[in-house]
Design a protein around this motif. Structure first.
Motif, short mmCIF file in Angstrom:
data_model
loop_
_atom_site.label_atom_id
_atom_site.label_comp_id
_atom_site.label_asym_id
_atom_site.label_seq_id
_atom_site.Cartn_x
_atom_site.Cartn_y
_atom_site.Cartn_z
N SER A 187 0.89 -1.28 0.00
CA SER A 187 0.01 -0.02 -0.01
C SER A 187 0.91 1.24 -0.04
N LEU A 188 2.01 1.28 0.77
CA LEU A 188 2.95 2.25 0.40
C LEU A 188 3.51 2.80 -0.98
N MET A 189 3.67 1.36 -1.63
CA MET A 189 4.22 1.41 -2.96
C MET A 189 3.37 2.00 -3.95
N ARG A 233 10.17 7.61 11.33
CA ARG A 233 11.72 8.06 11.16
C ARG A 233 12.37 8.16 9.64
N ASN A 234 11.43 7.63 8.94
CA ASN A 234 11.71 7.60 7.57
C ASN A 234 10.87 8.66 6.78
N LYS A 235 11.72 9.85 6.83
CA LYS A 235 10.88 11.01 6.34
C LYS A 235 9.97 10.90 5.05
N GLU A 236 10.87 10.22 4.03
CA GLU A 236 10.32 10.32 2.81
C GLU A 236 9.06 9.31 2.77
N GLU A 237 9.03 8.21 3.45
CA GLU A 237 7.74 7.38 3.40
C GLU A 237 6.79 8.07 4.26
N TRP A 238 7.18 8.81 5.23
CA TRP A 238 6.10 9.24 6.07
C TRP A 238 5.21 10.36 5.28
N ARG A 239 6.14 11.30 4.39
CA ARG A 239 5.41 12.15 3.79
C ARG A 239 4.45 11.44 2.83
N THR A 240 4.76 10.22 2.10
CA THR A 240 3.99 9.55 1.00
C THR A 240 2.60 9.36 1.93
#
Ligand code: ADP
Ligand code: GLC
Length: 491
Positions: A418-420, A449-456
């Protein structure tokens, strides 16, 4: 299409929970869909004060023999043009406490009469010789407080108006001793197992379930759940029997009230699509206001909730020491069970830089928490729909929820897939126990902690559209279907 929407709370006139939000927004959305929806509400003092252009328009007499005449006051819902009728009856409604309980949190002793009158008045407006010229095609009652309305129509042999009854929460049933029946001016022939009798008592909720033409509840999942013993609160049999007439229509969010771009309660407003700086500023302001450590990187978990068994707040308290180990913060706004209130107060006293407990009810703080939080915790044991997850989305706050009712229907768990595909909107756990909840929050903290995934995931949250329009259309279709099949006039 004329619809009378009977409810015991309506935002912004009076509110204890989500029913008020729904009653404050759905009638307006229905009007935009071409339905002439109007609201009927008890005339609590706060509501009488806040209602716009209020004026007495009709007498209801003294139908339940309380020794005082009741009147209808016509007004407008503040912030919209939706017509509201308030039932002006000081002996029943002019009280210092809330809509259901006194200031000490005890149910009013005469709630059967207080909401009996709401139901009676709703039914009365549907009769040919009613006190107003305006007569509804559909009477739409909400929760047990309006449950007797279709029973009155049945008792009077009135068939001109079709009835819809919405369950917002099965756990509140309006159970009273059977001796109340003559006081409510209802005949004993309705007091039967396939009527409003429930284990030797009168159940307002059951009256709504049995005598309405259609039953709705506020999510598809909850519509299924309540037909089982685990969620039916004893009414599963009645509901399974009426399954053909029961539908789930998910609630919406009022983005006029919940919009970070125009939120009067925020120190820093931000467009939903440009949340990064806005959230950081609101987080810093909230940390300062609540005395939390001023750390931008500490994940801030927030709770805006009634504090009770339903909401699974004990799970948060059980896991709190573990969840705080890594430096996370928790800000709670809520009121309810004293044990839970004390639990959060104690946790805050022990770790004031990491935990803040605001015990009470505060509309401004609720908005500030939505804007400042990184995650919204909703470990509800059951949740018919839930609205705060929708508000969280709009403010780019990520919900952590138990897979039940509306939460299961409206939150997509963050998994690799679902993140992908950018469909993840939160974190979901299947079993309401401390271990499962802990693991779920830890997954959220790790992703944070994973800024990029959190933004997604935040981007997906703010892109969600749970506006009322679609749900209002579904209600409008339901009303139309009922009228065209003649459930009212010829039924
Ligand atoms: P429920 O109706 O079961 O309480 P919902 O999620 O449907 O749950 O709606 C809760 C509503 O009440 C939301 O608008 C939420 O912001 C509000 N709310 C709950 N507790 C508080 C509080 N202590 N202060 C302010 N608002 C609150
Ligand atoms: C009830 C439910 C909640 C729902 C609200 C509005 O209070 O507990 O889940 O969102 O009603 O329908």
């Amino acid at each position: 299409m004329r619809v009378l929407f009977a409810s015991s709370e309506v935002f912004p006139l009076v509110k204890t929970g989500g029913l008020a939000d729904v009653s404050g927004a759905l009638p307006g959305a229905l009007r935009e869909a071409g339905v002439d929806a109007r609201i009927l509400l008890p005339g609590y003092p706060a509501a009488m004060e806040k209602a716009r252009k209020a004026k007495r328009v009709a007498s209801l007499g003294d139908p339940l023999g309380i020794g005082a005449e009741a009147h209808l006051v016509a007004a407008e819902l503040p912030g919209s043009r939706v017509p509201v009728w308030l039932i002006d009856c000081a002996p029943l409604y002019d009280r210092a406490g809330g809509p259901y309980q006194d200031a000490a949190g005890r149910d009013y002793e005469d709630n059967a009469r207080r909401f009996g009158l709401l139901s009676w008045a709703a039914a009365r407006l549907c009769t040919r010789d009613g006190p107003l010229k305006w007569r509804p095609d559909i009477l739409h009652g909400n929760d047990w407080q309006a449950g007797l309305a279709p029973a009155y129509l049945r008792a009077w042999g009135e068939k001109a108006t079709a009835t819809v009854f919405t369950i917002h929460n099965m756990a509140y049933q309006g159970l009273f001793p059977k001796e109340i029946l003559p006081e409510l001016k209802l005949p004993w022939n309705l007091y039967r197992i396939d009527g409003l009798e429930y284990y030797d008592s009168v159940s307002f909720l059951k009256a709504g379930l049995v005598y309405s033409d259609r039953i709705t509840t506020v999510s598809r999942r909850y519509a299924k759940e309540i037909q089982t013993a685990a969620f039916g609160c004893g009414m599963e049999g009645v509901l399974a029997h009426r399954a053909a007439d029961l539908v789930g229509i998910v609630n919406g969010a009022d983005y006029g009230v919940w919009n970070p771009g125009e939120d009067p309660h925020l120190s820093h407003r931000y467009a939903p699509g440009a949340y990064a700086e806005g959230k950081a500023a609101n987080k810093a302001a909230l940390q300062a206001e609540l005395g939390l450590a001023p750390s931008p990187d500490a994940p801030l978990m927030v709770v805006v909730s009634r504090l009770n068994e339903q909401k699974g707040m004990d799970l948060i308290l059980s896991d709190l020491p573990i969840l705080l180990r890594g430096g996370a913060q928790l800000a709670v706004l809520g009121a309810g069970d004293h044990m839970l209130e004390d639990g959060f107060r104690t946790a805050a006293a022990k770790s004031p830089r990491q935990v803040a407990a605001s015990i009470g009810y505060s509309e401004p703080l609720a908005h500030k928490l939505m804007a400042a939080g990184d995650m919204l915790l909703m470990p509800s044991r059951f949740e018919p729909c839930g609205l705060t997850q929708f508000y969280a989305y709009r403010y780019a706050t990520v919900p952590v929820v138990h897979a039940t009712g509306g939460l299961a229907d409206t939150v997509v768990d963050a998994t690799y897939d679902s993140l992908m595909t950018q469909t993840a909107t939160g974190f979901v756990f299947e079993h309401a126990n401390p271990g499962a909840f802990q693991w779920c929050v830890e997954r959220a903290l790790a992703l944070f902690r994973n800024k990029e995934e959190w933004r997604t995931i935040q981007d997906t949250c703010v892109a969600q559209d749970f506006s009322w329009r679609r749900s209002a259309e579904r209600y409008a279709n339901l009303y139309n279907a009922l009228v065209s099949e003649g459930a009212g006039e010829n039924g």
